[in-house]
Design a protein around this motif. Sequence first.
Motif, PDB file in Angstrom:
ATOM      1  N   LEU A   1      11.180 -14.334 -55.922  1.00  0.00           N
ATOM      2  CA  LEU A   1      10.116 -14.562 -55.901  1.00  0.00           C
ATOM      3  C   LEU A   1      10.256 -16.016 -56.341  1.00  0.00           C
ATOM      4  O   LEU A   1       9.282 -16.430 -55.977  1.00  0.00           O
ATOM      5  CB  LEU A   1       9.909 -14.057 -57.778  1.00  0.00           C
ATOM      6  CG  LEU A   1       8.581 -14.632 -58.720  1.00  0.00           C
ATOM      7  CD1 LEU A   1       8.219 -13.978 -57.995  1.00  0.00           C
ATOM      8  CD2 LEU A   1       9.230 -13.874 -60.345  1.00  0.00           C
TER       9      LEU A   1
ATOM     10  N   LEU B   1       6.969 -18.384 -54.505  1.00  0.00           N
ATOM     11  CA  LEU B   1       6.201 -18.787 -55.901  1.00  0.00           C
ATOM     12  C   LEU B   1       6.501 -20.615 -55.485  1.00  0.00           C
ATOM     13  O   LEU B   1       5.760 -21.506 -54.826  1.00  0.00           O
ATOM     14  CB  LEU B   1       6.442 -19.045 -57.433  1.00  0.00           C
ATOM     15  CG  LEU B   1       6.084 -17.656 -57.558  1.00  0.00           C
ATOM     16  CD1 LEU B   1       6.448 -17.143 -58.971  1.00  0.00           C
ATOM     17  CD2 LEU B   1       4.427 -17.208 -57.508  1.00  0.00           C
TER      18      LEU B   1
ATOM     19  N   ARG C   1       1.904 -10.269 -57.440  1.00  0.00           N
ATOM     20  CA  ARG C   1       2.278 -10.713 -58.773  1.00  0.00           C
ATOM     21  C   ARG C   1       2.709  -9.829 -59.548  1.00  0.00           C
ATOM     22  O   ARG C   1       3.528  -9.731 -60.935  1.00  0.00           O
ATOM     23  CB  ARG C   1       1.827 -11.866 -58.814  1.00  0.00           C
ATOM     24  CG  ARG C   1       1.728 -12.901 -57.943  1.00  0.00           C
ATOM     25  CD  ARG C   1       1.143 -14.759 -58.319  1.00  0.00           C
ATOM     26  NE  ARG C   1       0.843 -15.299 -57.164  1.00  0.00           N
ATOM     27  CZ  ARG C   1       1.480 -16.713 -57.268  1.00  0.00           C
ATOM     28  NH1 ARG C   1       1.221 -17.313 -58.077  1.00  0.00           N
ATOM     29  NH2 ARG C   1       0.725 -17.333 -56.008  1.00  0.00           N
TER      30      ARG C   1
ATOM     31  N   SER D   1      13.318 -16.807 -62.038  1.00  0.00           N
ATOM     32  CA  SER D   1      12.543 -16.326 -60.992  1.00  0.00           C
ATOM     33  C   SER D   1      13.716 -16.129 -59.503  1.00  0.00           C
ATOM     34  O   SER D   1      13.322 -15.277 -58.600  1.00  0.00           O
ATOM     35  CB  SER D   1      11.550 -17.304 -60.195  1.00  0.00           C
ATOM     36  OG  SER D   1      11.961 -18.480 -59.794  1.00  0.00           O
TER      37      SER D   1
ATOM     38  N   LEU E   1       4.288 -17.026 -62.304  1.00  0.00           N
ATOM     39  CA  LEU E   1       3.424 -16.404 -61.901  1.00  0.00           C
ATOM     40  C   LEU E   1       2.181 -16.547 -62.029  1.00  0.00           C
ATOM     41  O   LEU E   1       1.617 -16.704 -60.693  1.00  0.00           O
ATOM     42  CB  LEU E   1       3.837 -14.445 -62.536  1.00  0.00           C
ATOM     43  CG  LEU E   1       4.995 -13.884 -61.759  1.00  0.00           C
ATOM     44  CD1 LEU E   1       4.862 -12.938 -63.034  1.00  0.00           C
ATOM     45  CD2 LEU E   1       5.150 -13.324 -59.605  1.00  0.00           C
TER      46      LEU E   1
END
Length: 986
Positions: free
Chosen positions: A744, A748, A771, A800, A867
């Motif tokens: 993630l 991001l 997400r 993340s 997120l």
Amino acid sequence: MPRLTSSPPHIRFFFPFFSYISCVVFLCFLSHAAESQIQDQELQVLLKLRQSWQDPSSLDHWVASNSSSHCAWPEIKCQEGSITELNLVNLNINYSIPPFICDLKNLTKLDLSYNNIPGEFPTVLYNCSKLVYLDLSQNYFEGPIPSDINRLAGLQVLILAANSFSFDVPASIVRLRRLRILHLYQSEYNGTFPEEIFGLSNLEELRLGYNDKFVPSQLPQNFTALKKLRFFSMPQTNLFGRIPETVSNMEALEHLDLGLNPLTGEIPGSIFALKNLRMPYMDLTNVVGSIPQAVSAANLSVIDLSANNLIGNIPEVFGKLKNLYSLNLQSNRLSGGIPEDIARLPALSDVRLSNNYLRGTIPPDFGKFSPLRRFEVAFNNLTARLNDNGFTGNVPGGLWMSRNLTALILSGNGLTGELPKELSPNLTRIEMSNNKFFGEIPSTVSSWRNLRVFIANNNLLRGTVPTELTQLPFLTRLLLGQNKLSGNLPTDIVSWKSLITLDLSHNQLTGPIPSKFGSVPVLTRLDLSENQLCGSIPPEIGLLNLTLLNLSSNSLSGRVPSKLENDALENAMFEYSLENNPGLCSSYSFMTPNVCNSQSRSNFAMIMVLPIAAAMFVLLALLFIIRASRKKMDRFDSTPKLTPFQRLNFTERNILSELKDENVIGSGASGKVYRIMVNSSGDTVAVKRISDNQKLDQNLEKQFSAEVEILGNLRHINIIKLACCISCENSKILVYEYMENRSLDYWLHKKERLSPVSGVANNMILDWPKRLQIARGAAKGLCYMHNDCSPPIIHRDVKSSNILLDSEFNAKIADFGVARMLAKHGEAVTLSGIAGSAGYLAPEYAHTTKVNEKIDVYSFGVVLLELTTGREAKGRDEDMCLVDWAWRHILDGKAISDAIDEEINHDSFLGEISSVFKLGIFCTVERPSKRPPMKKVVQALLKCSDRLYVVEQTSRRNLDVAPLLANPRHEEMPPSARPLHRCNTY
């Protein structure tokens, strides 16, 4: 015939007495027998109840015993040998309420709060005919409250708060005429509430707050007719319009909360005339005008009028409120000065006046006469002209020495004066940046033993950085940039065991960088730029696990250490960290320092020799690599031990033969990660190689063991699968399922993404549906670990980069190297040290070694904020991590829509994104007990797509989590007053 004679007189006299005694004894015998029979029946009901709930461990003591009665059990209260109360609070009950519970015929009170009971409202309780008190709060009940709830006719207390009840609050509830206490706060009602509730004349407590899906309505005029009402709470219920002046008729009112509603108009002048009023909350309500000056409620202990549009002065009469302990007027447009009498109030412990237009000096008596614990006056110079609009003058000595003060926030004013030689021993945080403090940092700073955060950027401090400052063992952040400090850097820094951030930039420091700076164990941000430092960069600096390094604009010279060069190759943030150091050179031309050149002669012979030498070197290198790889394989082949955890379609040779540099896809502190194709069908795995040293480091050995022990037994769709492990003499190898879409964090925060297969640039945006899918999956994985594993597991490093994504963007929790098992659910485990990553660490790490699953909840809350906002957890500047930034955004009255990641096309999903943002705030409150369990988090994420929020008409409507962060309430919401910059207190 014999003659019958009459009984003697004394016998005739005592015969009725004997008969009476016999009857009493007989009746007592019958009563005792009946009571014994009732007790036996009730005991059987309790044992059957425990069995229906699958024998929870919290009720292990519910067993039949000859030595004591069940009436002695802590959950039970009896009268005349019969059960009248069941108090089954927080016992982890996961099953529905069975109908035979009403076989307890004399039951008057049933409290099942803080459990996990599912299903609809338990209408089986209608058969509990004597029930007076019913508390079902903090469970998983859903659906509507039944329209025939008035069948519980005897109820005086009904508490259904913090569930998932929906639809309307039924009108039949108003037929419970005996109700004294009614709590319906924090549920999912998406309809209306009956105004007739305000006709229940016996009500003493009415709490309807935190139901933000109620149909918008005005505050009913008849609510002021409740003469017995002591506690009235309706925050965040979509109330609009004015507060009626008739509020002054509510003579018994002590607690009034109308916060977080789009109210209008002025505060009625009669509110503070209520004689019994103690706690008025009208924060974030859009009220205007001035604060009422007529105050006769002598019992006022809390006043919260924050984040409104109030103007004028702080009433002088507030200085007469002897019971006032919390005054929150921040984020208004108040002007004038602080009344001096307020500083002398004996109970005052919490003062928040920041974000106003206040002028003048701070009264000198603050902290002298009261147990002051919190004092905020920051950001009162909104035009940035310190001399004209900010607080000026010296900080009162009483503030520095207030025995109960733990945080002193003075940033952004025009304050002057020198730092104190003595400080309150309880003070852990000082923020005084952007002022005009002058003088030297006193040598007595070594006595500030408990200080954790010291932020004094942009002042006029001079002198050296005293060695005594390095003797503060708990210091985590030291920011002294933009001052006039001079002299050499301190060299004896052995006590800086906890320091994470050090900023000494923009000063006049000279001399070399001490090599011991490289031994600060957890330092991740180092800024020494804009000074006059000289000499070479110590190689030890390269040993730090830095996320920010800035040594630019100094007089450094010599070669850049190879470790820093490698960091620069992997991380673009270091590219300009060394610029404006003319004497510095590097092997790489892309770095700002000069390229290092030898002074060799450029003659023809040398030109000829160099290519030949290079060719020979390449040839020898190839031979060496071939030989080394053969030796490596021989070494692997001699000792490898493969332990499978899944069905495998490869052998250890398929793995060991492909541990090549060209297959490396990542690296970390514990080793490299490889992407390896294990067969001709194209099946791929990810391989983590823990070490390649002669002897495996003890900590890495522990991480390997923990990963194998935990992951080898876990089976969940949202937890990474461990296929097998391979143990060699000098290496430990873990083989996982391969996750095509990496982490993630990669999606991001990496601006330039490459396809893991083709290496081609991948600029796809992670949209909101993906997400939300990722958030739900990761939450389910953590929930499984916390609740369904035996014993429960805490991850300790949720972030993340440890949430991996497969080809369909399904999330899987990974990296269990620092995970720990709990003895049982909810109990703490004692840790020998801090694990985790900056920006994600829960604040309790700062003062305890005992933690539970709530540290994972905190870290996951940070992930939710990532997120929704797209920001990094560690923050992009020196002062704020993501949790700090999110709180500041809310407290400043900004709309949540302004915080959302610009990459998301959020017009169609604003309600969902706002809900997840708020959930992230809930998960990151300071007190672990106030964070929701992962079960609740999963439930909220699953339901958030059902929320049909209307796009806010004003920015104020978005600020519905501020009471969690700013209010000292002691009631329904888990307010757990937010910490000051809590993510930086460890």
